[in-house]
Design an enzyme around this catalytic site. Structure first.
Site, PDB file in Angstrom:
ATOM      1  CB  THR A  31     -10.206   6.168   7.220  1.00 10.66           C
ATOM      2  OG1 THR A  31      -9.264   5.367   6.477  1.00 10.66           O
ATOM      3  CG2 THR A  31      -9.528   7.428   7.700  1.00 10.66           C
ATOM      4  CG  ASP A  69      -3.685  -3.184   9.320  1.00 10.53           C
ATOM      5  OD1 ASP A  69      -2.526  -3.265   9.787  1.00 10.53           O
ATOM      6  OD2 ASP A  69      -4.008  -2.324   8.483  1.00 10.53           O
ATOM      7  CE  LYS A 101      -1.358   1.686   3.979  1.00 11.81           C
ATOM      8  NZ  LYS A 101      -1.919   1.681   5.336  1.00 11.81           N
TER       9      LYS A 101
HETATM   10  C1  R5P Z   1      -0.713   1.629   9.054  1.00 11.30           C
HETATM   11  O1  R5P Z   1       0.474   1.372   8.925  1.00 11.30           O
HETATM   12  C2  R5P Z   1      -1.600   0.851   9.952  1.00 11.30           C
HETATM   13  O2  R5P Z   1      -1.077  -0.428  10.204  1.00 11.30           O
HETATM   14  C3  R5P Z   1      -2.995   0.733   9.396  1.00 11.30           C
HETATM   15  O3  R5P Z   1      -2.929  -0.007   8.190  1.00 11.30           O
HETATM   16  C4  R5P Z   1      -3.581   2.087   9.124  1.00 11.30           C
HETATM   17  O4  R5P Z   1      -3.364   2.934  10.205  1.00 11.30           O
HETATM   18  C5  R5P Z   1      -5.050   1.978   8.852  1.00 11.30           C
HETATM   19  O5  R5P Z   1      -5.519   3.250   8.581  1.00 11.30           O
HETATM   20  P1  R5P Z   1      -6.874   3.469   7.794  1.00 11.30           P
HETATM   21  O6  R5P Z   1      -7.919   2.616   8.473  1.00 11.30           O
HETATM   22  O7  R5P Z   1      -7.161   4.927   7.926  1.00 11.30           O
HETATM   23  O8  R5P Z   1      -6.645   3.070   6.382  1.00 11.30           O
END
Ligand code: R5P
Length: 300
Positions: free
Chosen positions: A228, A223, A196
């Site tokens: 968000t 994750d 990503k």
């Molecule tokens: C980023 O490195 C984290 O591990 C999460 O993938 C991220 O913070 C998720 O953020 P969001 O839900 O805003 O995409």
């Protein structure tokens, strides 16, 4: 040992697990947003565990942190507590562990210093987002830092499900570590991760997929946190497109900005499985046993 914190199910269970009395904290918030957390009991001379969680979706990490900082200081300075162990299951600002653009703060380190200055002797947290530094202890100079895994709690729930040919998928490169960790707790052999990119100015996310053999399988997209929901939703959507039978969205920290849950369900997730590191009514897994165990070990 005393447990100090709001009287919620999390703390009632934690107090029972560690055999401590719960001294409640009333979380008063004035109409202008100022906070006045009140410790309603005597803690003089006692070793104390302060357990406070942030609310999911509140957009109020700063209000939460002021409550924690004021309570720490109050316990040590005015209420005469002995040592204070802070149980902070979700550590806010951890993602800002480097200066991405000139002029930005090194927020995670500054927060560690503030907690320490306010009186935390030990800080226990869960799956702290540490991608660019060596360890949780680097955020502190004096306090002992303990970083527990939240994936054990998720795995204990996943093990109850009749999973068919499970595959664990991380939504971005960094999450391969989480995928590996969850796979090892669940005894699942196959895992992988997408890639990503996030624009540091606009926050816009782009997911680069690799084609995986997911047809007819139960896929767990994992994750450390969902804010968000954009990162998770992109991976859930791709797992669906690749023919997954069931998609479970599993994450430790339900930070959950408004709209996040709908975004993930709208992308095709069948189940959302999150831990109770933040206050969220939808949490199905609990980190209380892990925190209780860490507190027992710290006492020995
Ligand atoms: C980023 O490195 C984290 O591990 C999460 O993938 C991220 O913070 C998720 O953020 P969001 O839900 O805003 O995409």
């Amino acid at each position: 040992m005393l447990l100090v914190g709001p009287e919620d199910n999390f703390n009632i269970r934690l107090a029972k697990d560690i055999g401590a009395r719960l001294v409640t904290v009333e979380r008063r918030v004035f109409p202008d947003g100022e906070v006045c957390p009140r410790v309603s009991g005597d803690v003089r001379g006692q070793d104390v565990v302060l357990s406070m969680r942030m609310e999911a979706g509140s957009g109020s990490p700063n209000r939460y942190l002021m409550e924690v900082l004021f309570t720490l200081r109050n316990l040590k300075e005015h209420m005469g507590a002995g040592s204070v162990t802070l149980a902070m299951p979700y550590f806010p600002y951890a993602r800002q562990d480097t200066i991405f653009r000139p002029g930005e703060p090194l927020s995670s380190k500054y927060l560690g210093e503030l907690l320490e200055a306010a009186g935390a002797d030990v800080v226990i947290s869960v799956t702290v987002h540490l991608h660019r530094i060596g360890g949780f202890s680097e955020l502190f100079s004096r306090a002992k830092a303990v970083n527990l895994s939240g994936f054990e709690a998720l795995a204990s729930k996943l093990k109850d499900l009749p999973l068919k040919d499970p595959f664990i998928l991380g939504p971005d490169t960094e999450s391969i570590h989480w995928a590996k960790e969850l796979a090892s707790y669940c005894g699942v052999e196959e895992f992988d991760a997408f890639r990503k990119e996030r624009d540091v100015s606009t926050g816009e996310i782009r997911t680069y997929v690799k084609e995986l053999d997911l047809a007819g399988r139960d896929v767990i997209v994992v994750d450390d946190m969902v804010s968000t929901g954009g990162t998770m939703a992109n991976a859930v959507r791709e797992a669906r497109r690749m023919g997954a039978r069931t998609v479970i969205s599993a994450f430790v920290h339900p930070v959950l900005a408004p709209g996040a849950v709908d975004r993930i369900l709208g992308a095709g997730a069948d189940v959302i499985l999150a831990a109770d590191t933040l206050e969220w009514a939808g949490s199905k897994a609990s980190v209380v046993p892990s925190i209780a165990e860490a507190l027992r070990v710290a006492q020995e």
